[in-house]
Write a protein that holds these residues in place. Structure first.
Motif: not given
Length: 97
Positions: A41-42, A45, A51
């Motif tokens: 996710y990091r 994102r 997004m």
């Protein structure tokens, strides 16, 4: 509910082990996908496309929850006293802030 159907089908086809394997086969792939998404996710994102997809999914959450809630209310309001309980609980949760 779908897990219950998987368990019943698996139990009928292969006994207790078949029931367990059906539920496991239904739960394991989405769990692996969610773990992979959470792990990366990091990294993702900051991506515009990721997004945008997440915002699109947020728009779908409200109708899905509203449909499920409406189905529960329709199923529970067979008797008029139940309708009063539904309205009372809805007002308590809505105005308790």
């Amino acid at each position: 509910m779908i897990a219950n159907v998987a368990m019943l089908y698996g139990y009928r086809a292969g006994g207790p082990i078949g029931g367990f394997l059906c539920v496991f086969g239904m739960v394991f792939p989405p769990m692996v996908i969610l773990i992979a998404i959470s792990f990366f996710y990091r990294t993702f994102r900051s991506s515009y496309w990721v997004m945008a997809a997440m915002e699109g999914m947020q728009a779908a959450v409200v109708p899905i929850i509203a449909g499920a809630a409406l189905g529960m209310v329709k199923g529970s309001v067979k008797y008029s006293p139940c309708a009063l309980v539904v309205l009372a609980s809805l007002s308590c949760t809505s105005f308790s802030r």
